[in-house]
Design an enzyme around this catalytic site. Sequence first.
Site, PDB file in Angstrom:
ATOM      1  N   SER A  28       0.558   1.621   3.926  1.00 36.87           N
ATOM      2  CA  SER A  28       0.552   0.199   3.422  1.00 36.87           C
ATOM      3  C   SER A  28       1.843  -0.474   4.084  1.00 36.87           C
ATOM      4  O   SER A  28       2.035  -1.571   3.781  1.00 36.87           O
ATOM      5  CB  SER A  28       0.835   0.247   2.136  1.00 36.87           C
ATOM      6  N   THR A 160     -17.736 -41.588 -14.507  1.00 38.66           N
ATOM      7  CA  THR A 160     -18.328 -40.306 -15.018  1.00 38.66           C
ATOM      8  C   THR A 160     -19.497 -40.134 -14.336  1.00 38.66           C
ATOM      9  O   THR A 160     -20.134 -41.084 -13.995  1.00 38.66           O
ATOM     10  CB  THR A 160     -18.580 -40.565 -16.628  1.00 38.66           C
ATOM     11  N   HIS A 161     -20.001 -38.855 -14.287  1.00 39.18           N
ATOM     12  CA  HIS A 161     -21.447 -38.510 -13.148  1.00 39.18           C
ATOM     13  C   HIS A 161     -21.212 -39.318 -11.970  1.00 39.18           C
ATOM     14  O   HIS A 161     -22.224 -39.402 -11.618  1.00 39.18           O
ATOM     15  CB  HIS A 161     -22.419 -39.046 -14.303  1.00 39.18           C
ATOM     16  N   SER A 282     -11.446 -35.567  16.832  1.00 40.25           N
ATOM     17  CA  SER A 282     -12.554 -34.850  16.982  1.00 40.25           C
ATOM     18  C   SER A 282     -12.427 -34.532  18.585  1.00 40.25           C
ATOM     19  O   SER A 282     -12.328 -35.242  19.470  1.00 40.25           O
ATOM     20  CB  SER A 282     -14.052 -35.395  16.708  1.00 40.25           C
ATOM     21  N   LYS A 288     -13.024 -40.534  15.509  1.00 46.88           N
ATOM     22  CA  LYS A 288     -13.163 -39.536  14.042  1.00 46.88           C
ATOM     23  C   LYS A 288     -11.484 -39.272  13.947  1.00 46.88           C
ATOM     24  O   LYS A 288     -10.766 -39.423  14.654  1.00 46.88           O
ATOM     25  CB  LYS A 288     -13.657 -38.433  14.602  1.00 46.88           C
ATOM     26  N   GLU A 295      -9.252 -30.706   3.390  1.00 46.41           N
ATOM     27  CA  GLU A 295     -10.242 -29.801   3.348  1.00 46.41           C
ATOM     28  C   GLU A 295      -9.989 -28.497   3.104  1.00 46.41           C
ATOM     29  O   GLU A 295     -10.713 -27.482   2.457  1.00 46.41           O
ATOM     30  CB  GLU A 295     -11.433 -30.030   4.640  1.00 46.41           C
TER      31      GLU A 295
HETATM   32  N1  ARG Z   1       2.393   2.471  -1.568  1.00 44.68           N
HETATM   33  C1  ARG Z   1       2.333   2.686  -3.081  1.00 44.68           C
HETATM   34  C2  ARG Z   1       1.911   1.374  -3.517  1.00 44.68           C
HETATM   35  O1  ARG Z   1       2.249   0.332  -3.192  1.00 44.68           O
HETATM   36  C3  ARG Z   1       3.471   3.236  -3.288  1.00 44.68           C
HETATM   37  C4  ARG Z   1       3.404   4.071  -4.706  1.00 44.68           C
HETATM   38  C5  ARG Z   1       2.891   5.286  -4.270  1.00 44.68           C
HETATM   39  N2  ARG Z   1       2.640   6.601  -5.115  1.00 44.68           N
HETATM   40  C6  ARG Z   1       2.063   7.510  -4.903  1.00 44.68           C
HETATM   41  N3  ARG Z   1       2.041   8.348  -5.784  1.00 44.68           N
HETATM   42  N4  ARG Z   1       1.319   7.642  -3.874  1.00 44.68           N
HETATM   43  O2  ARG Z   1       1.106   1.583  -4.555  1.00 44.68           O
END
Ligand code: ARG
Length: 476
Positions: A28, A160-161, A282, A288, A295
């Site tokens: 992560s 309204t509407h 555009s 445009k 948006e």
């Molecule tokens: N990367 C993990 C998270 O964001 C951290 C905790 C990981 N803990 C574990 N027991 N694998 O949740």
Amino acid sequence: MLTPETPKMWGGRFEGSLSPDAQAYSFSLQYDARLWKQELHASVAHARMMGITGMLSPHEANRIVDALLEIQAEIEEGAWFPHEEYEDIHTAIEARLYEKIGALAGKLHTGRSRNDLVATEVRMWLRERTTDLARALLELCHQLMHLAEQHKATLMPGLTHQQHAQPVTLGHHLMAHCWALIRDLSRLAQAGNRMNFCPLGAGALSGTTFPIDRELLAAELGFDSPLPNSMDAVSDRDFVAEYLFVSAMLMVHLSRLAQELILWGTPEYGYVELSEEHTTGSSLMPQKKNPDIAELVRGRSALAIGNLTAMLALLKGLPLTYNRDLQDDKPLLFATLDMVIPSVRLMCAMLEKAHWRTERMRAALQGDFSTATELADYLVRKGLPFREAHHIVGRIVRECLQQGIGLENLTLEQLQRHHPRFEQDALEVIDPERAVRARTLLGGTAPESVAHQIEQAKHWLATIEHQLNELLHSNG
Ligand code: ARG
């Protein structure tokens, strides 16, 4: 890279290691790297606390703290940054600490787990974003109040509407949006206060036998107090869902304002012209001028709703305590906050730079029958039951439509043909300006009522700012 002398986090139990595919699937660092500052702050607080409670000698605590501060300087100066081979920010920083101070680094993790760490750091990160979001929202509210003050007497059709209903002031209309945002700000403050409790000391799930001073850790890191239950501390993410709701609601509010700016900018309305800073041309059609930013705000509200829905689905049915599913709270949270803060800022700028074509709003009231209610109310004041008055005025409207005229073109004789109680002053109530000025009741659209609600809004904002201040102070 984990150096040879860096022990693997769970090396003892395992002979092999995660397959490259499983690594790529589960790591992560790519998104939690942005928690580096929170990781370092939490670790510094932990090391200092360990020095105080005797888990580390004062010398050891100082060495760890100094090394952590060095890592902070390295990252700030761009001399070092966690690389992708680490699983997450916790692993990456710990590995760097090993590189700096060797085996002593291994003492820092005593009595703590990535489970309580990550829950702590996300809260600290959110607290900082709360400051940014609150500031942006306050500015947007003030911008709306400023415009409302300027346009508290600017007439426009109220709908309204999507049909012309009764005349209102632009100031009143803008304040309607402002109140929704004030509630969002209030929700943000409340979510912030509910969130500001410290998981550290919960360990993996059940606490620890080491003398961890949870009160000290909480105070040191700007939390109100430690969370009372270690299992809840590592497994709860309702604060993430709550922030995602606050954000989604806010984005939905912004999308309604954005949609009105888009509509009001069409030639059919012509109420507003957005600045060139917030519109695009555009590649094909030379004439445009497109409201792309509005948006995109409208569109991104969909993403905010999606992220909230995803977060709730992530939590649904998840047994206690920590499960790896929880790791995926962060991409949702980060993506939403990354989107919501600039959305608020851009809406504010768009309103500030817009050119309001008040003459078009006034012209839209011509012949639009939006004072028909005034005429019915007139008859009620003459003693007729409202239902009967409604019916009579309905017939008058039908006759006007057949003749291709508006209420303002009617003569007294025409009115009296429909009911003898109509007198000269009936022609005056047809005036939209008068209809607006007469609505002086609390929350009404009259200029003085709009001025009053702007004052009320200032009080609300001051109260919310006060609530927020305590939280914002915790950022140090
Ligand atoms: N990367 C993990 C998270 O964001 C951290 C905790 C990981 N803990 C574990 N027991 N694998 O949740």
